[in-house]
Design a protein around this motif. Structure first.
Motif, PDB file in Angstrom:
ATOM      1  N   LYS A 265       1.901  -9.571   5.444  1.00 22.00           N
ATOM      2  CA  LYS A 265       1.318  -8.441   6.185  1.00 22.00           C
ATOM      3  C   LYS A 265       1.960  -8.305   7.556  1.00 22.00           C
ATOM      4  CE  LYS A 265      -3.031  -6.464   7.805  1.00 22.00           C
ATOM      5  NZ  LYS A 265      -4.458  -6.709   8.087  1.00 22.00           N
ATOM      6  N   LEU A 268       5.427  -6.908   7.085  1.00 18.76           N
ATOM      7  CA  LEU A 268       5.336  -5.506   6.670  1.00 18.76           C
ATOM      8  C   LEU A 268       5.039  -4.608   7.864  1.00 18.76           C
ATOM      9  CD1 LEU A 268       5.477  -3.893   4.007  1.00 18.76           C
ATOM     10  CD2 LEU A 268       3.002  -4.137   3.827  1.00 18.76           C
ATOM     11  N   GLU A 269       4.126  -5.031   8.708  1.00 15.23           N
ATOM     12  CA  GLU A 269       3.774  -4.220   9.870  1.00 15.23           C
ATOM     13  C   GLU A 269       4.899  -4.188  10.896  1.00 15.23           C
ATOM     14  OE1 GLU A 269       0.168  -6.113  11.056  1.00 15.23           O
ATOM     15  OE2 GLU A 269      -1.092  -4.909   9.712  1.00 15.23           O
ATOM     16  N   GLY A 272       8.356  -2.778   8.260  1.00 15.40           N
ATOM     17  CA  GLY A 272       8.206  -1.696   7.292  1.00 15.40           C
ATOM     18  C   GLY A 272       8.417  -2.115   5.854  1.00 15.40           C
ATOM     19  N   GLY A 273       8.808  -3.356   5.637  1.00 16.99           N
ATOM     20  CA  GLY A 273       9.035  -3.834   4.274  1.00 16.99           C
ATOM     21  C   GLY A 273       9.026  -5.341   4.241  1.00 16.99           C
ATOM     22  N   LEU A 295      -4.277  -3.617   3.112  1.00 15.75           N
ATOM     23  CA  LEU A 295      -3.579  -2.487   3.720  1.00 15.75           C
ATOM     24  C   LEU A 295      -4.389  -1.194   3.614  1.00 15.75           C
ATOM     25  CD1 LEU A 295      -0.031  -3.172   2.215  1.00 15.75           C
ATOM     26  CD2 LEU A 295      -0.898  -3.898   4.455  1.00 15.75           C
ATOM     27  N   ASN A 348       1.888   2.852   0.557  1.00 13.66           N
ATOM     28  CA  ASN A 348       2.500   1.564   0.200  1.00 13.66           C
ATOM     29  C   ASN A 348       3.152   1.657  -1.179  1.00 13.66           C
ATOM     30  OD1 ASN A 348       0.976   0.439   2.510  1.00 13.66           O
ATOM     31  ND2 ASN A 348      -0.783   0.694   1.141  1.00 13.66           N
ATOM     32  N   LYS A 375       7.629   4.963   3.675  1.00 19.05           N
ATOM     33  CA  LYS A 375       6.503   4.159   3.167  1.00 19.05           C
ATOM     34  C   LYS A 375       6.656   2.692   3.577  1.00 19.05           C
ATOM     35  CE  LYS A 375       5.788   7.919   0.685  1.00 19.05           C
ATOM     36  NZ  LYS A 375       4.855   8.961   1.150  1.00 19.05           N
ATOM     37  N   ARG A 376       5.559   1.962   3.453  1.00 18.75           N
ATOM     38  CA  ARG A 376       5.664   0.506   3.501  1.00 18.75           C
ATOM     39  C   ARG A 376       6.156   0.045   2.133  1.00 18.75           C
ATOM     40  NH1 ARG A 376      -0.121   0.419   4.965  1.00 18.75           N
ATOM     41  NH2 ARG A 376      -0.365   0.683   7.211  1.00 18.75           N
ATOM     42  N   PHE A 399      13.763   0.179   3.270  1.00 17.84           N
ATOM     43  CA  PHE A 399      12.753   0.281   4.327  1.00 17.84           C
ATOM     44  C   PHE A 399      13.316   0.135   5.735  1.00 17.84           C
ATOM     45  CE2 PHE A 399      12.763  -4.108   2.769  1.00 17.84           C
ATOM     46  CZ  PHE A 399      12.904  -4.852   3.935  1.00 17.84           C
TER      47      PHE A 399
END
Length: 754
Positions: A265, A268-269, A272-273, A295, A348, A375-376, A399
């Motif tokens: 997480k 990802l934040e 972006g991936g 998410l 996502n 997108k994530r 990403f």
């Protein structure tokens, strides 16, 4: 612009810092009386003070919260006065210094300023005192010029403290007093306060040297702890719990999976991936499902069909359903349908077996990139380390902007990966094997340490045991011990060896694969993208033939027959004046290669759904190469008529009957790259061992899949024991729980067509 200003507001080109730089560069003395002093103010102006004979700083003592409350709640009209003892004053300043440096940036700029500050104190060039009475509240700067200069000096007073904010950043209101009477009054008042103040110079040095990060006696262990804190401080600030509104019955909350979710997480934040890349069997599907549950926004899962089958207990729909996480699911082969329906509703995107999408010269990749835009992106794959530099870059570009990356120290990913690829330029994989492997390892290390470590969650079983062993033991869970793989050898007789060697030489050295690279023979050159795609196709078809030979004599001979048929049809059409090829469908071949469907490849290549060229548009050597290739294929086919047995099959059947482990009642899984080999093996095993083997390939129906699950899946609701041996292509190698078997045989050496 004039520098002789009266009012100074820190607006454009009128900062107090700029004015000081003009006034104090030739000053003899510089005296400062402020309520708040931070070393950051000194950093900003000390270069202009290099020639100054003496600098004195007098500060007030800030109130703590308790004192502040007393002041604001007091009913007396007159201002209360609080007087600190000298010891208390020193303690307050010590606390302020420690707090300031704890919050300061760990930079050379800060360190250089503090070191200069301490040096000047030791040289007696700088003194710092605190006025212990609480009612002092002033901002006065007194500049004394050298004798014979323009006048006695100047006074600046107003709202600015001696801090970076007061000197430049904040909107302030200060006035410069030039009258000698004002200067004399301010200087005399400063001297009066200075006499009653507490000397802090030595206390300041002591505090810096013993209680801040500039301490010269910091041990290696303390430095290590600081490093760990800085590296993990964002994670320490995160919640240490994975929130799940619902957990399936008997689900084990494993620390290593929860930690993976938290780390993923964060990545990802930040970027972006994320790659979810734990080794096989550690629960990447569950980790990704739990992550989706943390998410916001809607989630789309793109996966191979077998991993979307609700009859498969470990499939994505079942995992999302088990955890009551909302999501939509689409097959890898339906990217066009996803785009037609629209992707605006998704925030996502989870892509399982993401390693399938690593070739940018591929229509499928282009569609996926369009789906992922904005997108994530969660890439689920156990094999990122095995990919080439360009393959890894292609996945990251789903990403990240390759030319404006947010990965630390790698703003231009294109340049970084190009540099790695250039190291291999001029190296022959066979002739320069040792150097080639050295460079490959070096490149892999750089990619891992400079790029993937920021984007990837990947642990091995050994790492899980080492770092999460207590939790595993508390939950009575342990990983099966994996024995080292054992090679099973088979021998060719002299005739077979000659045929095999001759075939390899013909296919690897003399065969041009012209049938599969027609655009390279056009008189008018094609663009670079098409040229690369054609060259890749030739390489892949070459690999396909050689891998079929390695897989089984049976599969190879069938492939040779299809190649001959394809060449004959192509040459016949060429002689009529026509050449058919498809820029659109040529990329579909890459997908068929991964699915081990060379029959479909031939059908696609031979189909009329293609662009038509005239034979006259091609160079003369094209037909020559086609005819030579056909002659080689027929020669190879004739060579194999001499081979009357399959030594690899015989060795395998022999092991099934003699090997203590293989002949036990344990269930076996046999993986092969070829659908034809799988079917061939199954037929021969069932001849020797009556109906003990079941075959599963990409073409198998739902009924076969259900039978495989019931016989080999430890989580199947209805378990069966009809079959002991499962022979399958790689279609079952990921995403399906086959844990009722603890023996795996790779009949072929696993390979990757891209």
């Amino acid at each position: 612009m004039a520098t002789d200003l009266t009012f100074i507001t820190n607006e454009a080109n009128q900062t107090l810092k700029d004015r000081f730089n003009v006034l104090i560069k030739d000053a003899r003395f510089f005296d400062v009386l402020v309520g708040y002093f931070f070393t950051s103010g000194f950093y900003a102006i000390y270069p202009a003070l290099e020639k100054t004979e003496k600098v004195r700083i007098l500060v007030g003592i800030s109130t703590d919260r308790k004192t502040y409350d007393l002041l604001t709640n007091a009913k007396e009209e007159k201002q209360l006065e609080f007087v600190f003892s000298h010891a208390e004053a020193k303690q307050v300043v010590e606390n302020q210094v420690v707090e300031e440096l704890e919050l300061s940036q760990d930079s050379e700029y800060v360190e250089r300023g503090v070191v200069k500050f301490i040096d000047w104190i030791r040289m007696k060039k700088l003194e710092i005192k605190a006025y212990p009475s609480q009612n002092i509240h002033a901002k006065v700067y007194i500049v004394t010029f050298k004798e014979g200069d323009r006048d006695l000096g100047r006074v600046i007073t107003g709202s600015s403290n001696l801090t970076q904010s007061g000197l430049a950043d904040n909107l302030e209101f200060n006035v410069e007093l030039k009258n000698s009477v004002d200067y004399t009054f301010a200087r005399n008042k400063f001297e009066e306060l200075w006499r009653d103040a507490v000397d802090l110079s030595e206390k300041y040095i002591e505090t810096i040297n013993t209680k801040t990060w500039l301490n010269q006696d910091i041990t290696p262990y303390q430095l290590y702890l600081k490093l760990l804190y800085e590296y993990f401080k964002d994670e320490l600030g995160q919640t240490d719990e994975v929130f799940a509104s619902y957990l399936p019955e008997n689900f084990m909350k494993l620390e290593y999976q929860e930690q993976a979710v938290l780390n993923a997480k964060k990545i990802l934040e930040e970027y972006g991936g994320v790659f979810i890349s734990d080794v096989v069997g550690l629960g990447k599907t569950y980790i990704s499902t739990l992550l989706a549950g943390q998410l916001d926004g809607r989630t789309l899962v793109i996966a191979p069909p077998v991993l979307l089958d609700r009859d498969n207990p470990g499939s994505w729909p079942n995992a999302f359903s088990d955890f009551r996480v909302a999501g939509d699911f689409e097959s890898i082969g339906k990217l066009e349908d996803i785009l037609k329906k629209g992707t605006d509703k998704y925030t996502n995107i989870i892509i399982d077996e993401a390693h399938r999408f690593r070739t940018e010269t591929n229509v499928t990749y282009e569609k996926l990139a369009e789906i992922c835009r904005g997108k994530r992106v969660i890439l689920v794959t156990a094999t990122p380390y095995n990919n080439s530099p360009w393959d890894i870059l292609s996945e990251i570009k789903l990403f990240q902007n390759a030319k404006k990356s947010t990965i630390p120290n790698q703003p231009d990913l294109n340049a970084f990966f190009s540099g790695l690829v250039k190291r291999l330029k001029g190296l022959d994989r066979q002739k320069d094997n040792e150097e080639y492997l050295r460079v490959i390892k070096e490149n892999s290390k750089e990619i891992r340490e400079k790029v993937l470590k920021y984007l990837m969650v990947r642990r091995t079983r050994t790492e899980i045991i080492n770092y999460f062993g207590d939790d595993l033991r508390n939950q009575n869970l342990r990983f099966a011990e994996i024995a080292n793989p054992e090679p099973l050898f088979y021998e060719l007789n002299d005739e077979e060896d000659n045929v095999f060697s001759s075939t390899m030489e013909l296919l690897a050295q003399q065969f041009t694969y012209a049938r599969y690279t027609p655009l390279l023979y056009l008189k008018e050159p094609v663009d670079q993208l098409e040229e690369t795609a054609q060259k890749n196709m030739g390489k892949f078809m070459k690999i396909l033939l050689i891998k079929r030979l390695e897989s089984s004599f049976f599969a190879f001979q069938n492939s040779i027959g299809r190649f001959i048929n394809s060449y004959e049809l192509f040459i016949k059409e060429f002689e009529k004046g026509n050449v058919y090829t498809s820029k659109k469908h040529i990329y579909k071949i890459f997908e068929y290669l991964e699915d081990d469907n060379d029959e479909a490849i031939q059908r696609l290549i031979d189909s009329g759904k293609a662009d038509r060229f005239k034979s006259s548009e091609f160079k003369p050597e094209f037909l020559t190469h086609l005819q030579n290739d056909l002659a080689i294929l027929k020669k190879v086919q004739k060579l194999w008529l001499k081979v009357g047995r399959d030594p690899k099959l015989l060795a395998f059947l022999g092991q099934l009957s003699k090997n203590k482990i293989l002949k036990s009642d344990s269930k076996l899984i046999v993986f092969t790259e070829s659908k034809e080999t799988a079917e061939y093996l199954t037929a021969n095993v069932n001849k020797a061992y009556k109906d003990q083997a079941i075959c599963f390939t990409g073409g198998s129906g739902e009924g076969i899949r259900e039978t495989v699950i019931s016989n080999f899946d430890a989580k199947a609701k209805k378990q069966a024991d009809k079959y002991r041996i499962l022979i399958s292509t790689e279609v079952l190698s990921e995403g399906v729980n086959l844990h009722r078997s603890n023996i795996v045989i790779n009949y072929d050496i696993p390979w990757n067509p891209t």
